[in-house]
Design an enzyme around this catalytic site. Structure first.
Site, mmCIF file in Angstrom:
data_model
loop_
_atom_site.group_PDB
_atom_site.id
_atom_site.type_symbol
_atom_site.label_atom_id
_atom_site.label_comp_id
_atom_site.label_asym_id
_atom_site.label_seq_id
_atom_site.Cartn_x
_atom_site.Cartn_y
_atom_site.Cartn_z
ATOM 1 N N ARG A 193 0.837 -1.201 0.000
ATOM 2 C CA ARG A 193 0.000 0.000 0.000
ATOM 3 C C ARG A 193 0.874 1.253 0.000
ATOM 4 O O ARG A 193 0.514 2.291 -0.521
ATOM 5 C CB ARG A 193 -0.937 0.039 1.214
ATOM 6 C CG ARG A 193 -2.015 1.134 1.067
ATOM 7 C CD ARG A 193 -2.786 1.404 2.348
ATOM 8 N NE ARG A 193 -1.916 1.883 3.390
ATOM 9 C CZ ARG A 193 -1.792 1.335 4.588
ATOM 10 N NH1 ARG A 193 -2.508 0.284 4.928
ATOM 11 N NH2 ARG A 193 -0.951 1.835 5.468
ATOM 12 N N TYR A 208 -14.041 17.429 -16.068
ATOM 13 C CA TYR A 208 -14.539 16.060 -16.082
ATOM 14 C C TYR A 208 -15.726 15.959 -15.108
ATOM 15 O O TYR A 208 -15.656 16.487 -13.994
ATOM 16 C CB TYR A 208 -13.403 15.117 -15.669
ATOM 17 C CG TYR A 208 -13.804 13.683 -15.670
ATOM 18 C CD1 TYR A 208 -14.119 13.038 -16.861
ATOM 19 C CD2 TYR A 208 -13.894 12.960 -14.494
ATOM 20 C CE1 TYR A 208 -14.515 11.710 -16.867
ATOM 21 C CE2 TYR A 208 -14.277 11.629 -14.495
ATOM 22 C CZ TYR A 208 -14.591 11.013 -15.686
ATOM 23 O OH TYR A 208 -14.974 9.707 -15.684
ATOM 24 N N ASP A 264 -4.969 19.294 -14.975
ATOM 25 C CA ASP A 264 -5.377 17.964 -15.441
ATOM 26 C C ASP A 264 -4.927 17.873 -16.902
ATOM 27 O O ASP A 264 -5.519 18.486 -17.787
ATOM 28 C CB ASP A 264 -6.898 17.787 -15.295
ATOM 29 C CG ASP A 264 -7.354 16.361 -15.632
ATOM 30 O OD1 ASP A 264 -6.699 15.727 -16.482
ATOM 31 O OD2 ASP A 264 -8.349 15.901 -15.058
ATOM 32 N N LYS A 277 -6.637 6.793 -19.841
ATOM 33 C CA LYS A 277 -6.807 7.346 -21.177
ATOM 34 C C LYS A 277 -5.557 7.106 -22.027
ATOM 35 O O LYS A 277 -5.257 5.984 -22.349
ATOM 36 C CB LYS A 277 -7.188 8.829 -21.062
ATOM 37 C CG LYS A 277 -8.250 9.127 -19.979
ATOM 38 C CD LYS A 277 -9.616 8.529 -20.279
ATOM 39 C CE LYS A 277 -10.555 8.482 -19.076
ATOM 40 N NZ LYS A 277 -10.838 9.755 -18.440
#
Ligand code: PLP
Length: 383
Positions: A48, A101, A173, A198
């Site tokens: 983690r 988004y 972004d 993407k």
């Protein structure tokens, strides 16, 4: 080294035990320590907090963006969330691109406001609107450019200056253009965020995210949230993304060339009302796009004459283009943001920011442009 060399070699080296040219998928929870006194001597304790396969991807992405370090996440949304949690506390204020988004908008308005964080959605196309939204407690400005789905562009350098003056962190972004076409750090930004789902992956294989920081100090804050909230990317996703990244420049060049050809075809078509692609001279911010990026990307939208009804007919009948959410992959996709990606944005807000009902979004893939255009041409005959 040039970008294409870096995208292949940065962050990875042959496996020291076997010579394997590809970084292995380190599918493990924990790492056996040589002794109490040598705890963490090999750099890893628990997956983690860090994992060698994920680390290789983080190093590659940091180098591709020209940043100090990177943290990779389970999704693009967890990358956006980590950015917010790293730099905002109760009582703070953030300025977000008014076209962003849909998931980012939902995170701000439906989740983070519950924790006493305030948001202003400002018009990124007008730096004055962003400047006049700054308050004493503004700690973060998040710019999405070009924005999903309207393609509205924001002047990264102008907003970086406003952020610096306000003492706020400027995050960009950079999902739509990637560091191959757009370099936020060279324009003054502090953080670059990706949905690696993407273009970084590029093959519709994974969902993932990343935050690249310009300085080690910023990176440490993001890493702390990555570990504290447990939102790190999985080794398998990191491995697939490592392979996808190696062809980023080639895909971006070809997909954007395809997009340009398709935009020109649509613009000349009598049944098309309007086309929006940053590479077209008719695009309102063509000059800004040409100035701050070295390519126009492979996302565009258009409206068919007859609006929503005609657009639906086209989306339901078009061949080759898959009707689906997601973007940036080698497969060409067609999307109706109003019912799909941006359904959670209220109708009034959508109208305000220009997400019209008839907007048909295209994510242009790597197929032959003649086939993609042919399929659209046939579908346009049906409407
Ligand atoms: C898809 C997307 C996101 C969210 O990423 P996920 O991987 O879907 O969580 C964030 N920003 C932009 C611009 C996107 O296109």
């Amino acid at each position: 080294m040039g970008f294409s060399t870096k995208q292949i070699h940065a962050g990875v080296k042959p496996d020291p035990t076997t010579g394997a040219i590809l970084t292995p998928i380190y599918q493990t929870t924990t790492y056996v320590q040589p002794s109490v006194d040598e705890y963490l001597s090999k750099g890893f304790s628990y997956s983690r907090s860090g994992n060698p396969t994920v680390r290789a991807l983080e190093n590659k992405l940091a180098e591709l963006e020209g940043g100090a370090d990177c943290a990779a996440f389970g999704t693009g949304m967890s990358a956006v969330t980590a950015t917010m949690l790293a730099f905002l506390s109760a009582g703070d204020h953030a300025i977000i691109s008014d076209v962003a988004y849909g998931g980012t908008y939902r995170l701000c308005t439906k989740v983070l406001t519950r924790f006493g964080i305030e948001f202003t959605f400002a018009n990124g196309a007008d730096p004055n609107d962003v400047a006049s939204s700054v308050r004493d407690n503004t700690k973060l400005i998040l710019t999405e450019t070009p924005a999903n789905p309207t393609m509205k562009c924001t002047d990264i350098a102008a907003i970086s200056k406003i952020a610096k003056k306000a003492g706020a962190v400027h995050a960009v972004d950079n999902t739509f253009l990637t560091p191959y076409f757009q370099r936020p750090f060279e324009l003054g930004a502090d953080l670059s965020i990706h949905s690696t789902t993407k273009y970084m992956d590029g093959h519709n294989a994974t969902v993932g995210g990343a935050v690249i920081s310009k300085t080690a100090e910023l990176a440490e804050k993001v890493k702390f949230i990555q570990n504290s909230t447990g939102s790190i990317m999985s080794p398998m996703v990191a491995w697939l993304t490592l392979q996808g990244c190696k062809t980023l420049s080639v895909r971006m060049e070809q997909q954007s060339a395809n997009a340009m050809a398709i935009a020109e075809f649509l613009e000349a078509h009598p049944k098309v009302e309007q086309v929006c692609y940053p590479g077209l001279k008719s695009f309102a911010q063509h000059e800004l796009s040409s100035q701050q990026a070295t390519g126009y990307g492979a996302m565009l939208w258009f409206e068919v004459k007859g609006g929503l009804a005609a657009g639906k007919k086209l989306m339901d009948s078009v061949k080759l283009w898959s009707l689906a959410e997601n973007l940036g992959s080698v497969e060409s996709l067609i999307t109706h943001p109003v019912t799909m990606t941006h359904a959670d944005v209220e109708a009034k807000e959508r109208a305000r920011v220009g997400i019209i009902d008839g907007l048909v979004r295209l994510s242009v893939g790597l197929e032959d442009k003649e086939d993609l255009i042919g399929a659209l041409e046939n579908a346009l005959k049906q409407v």
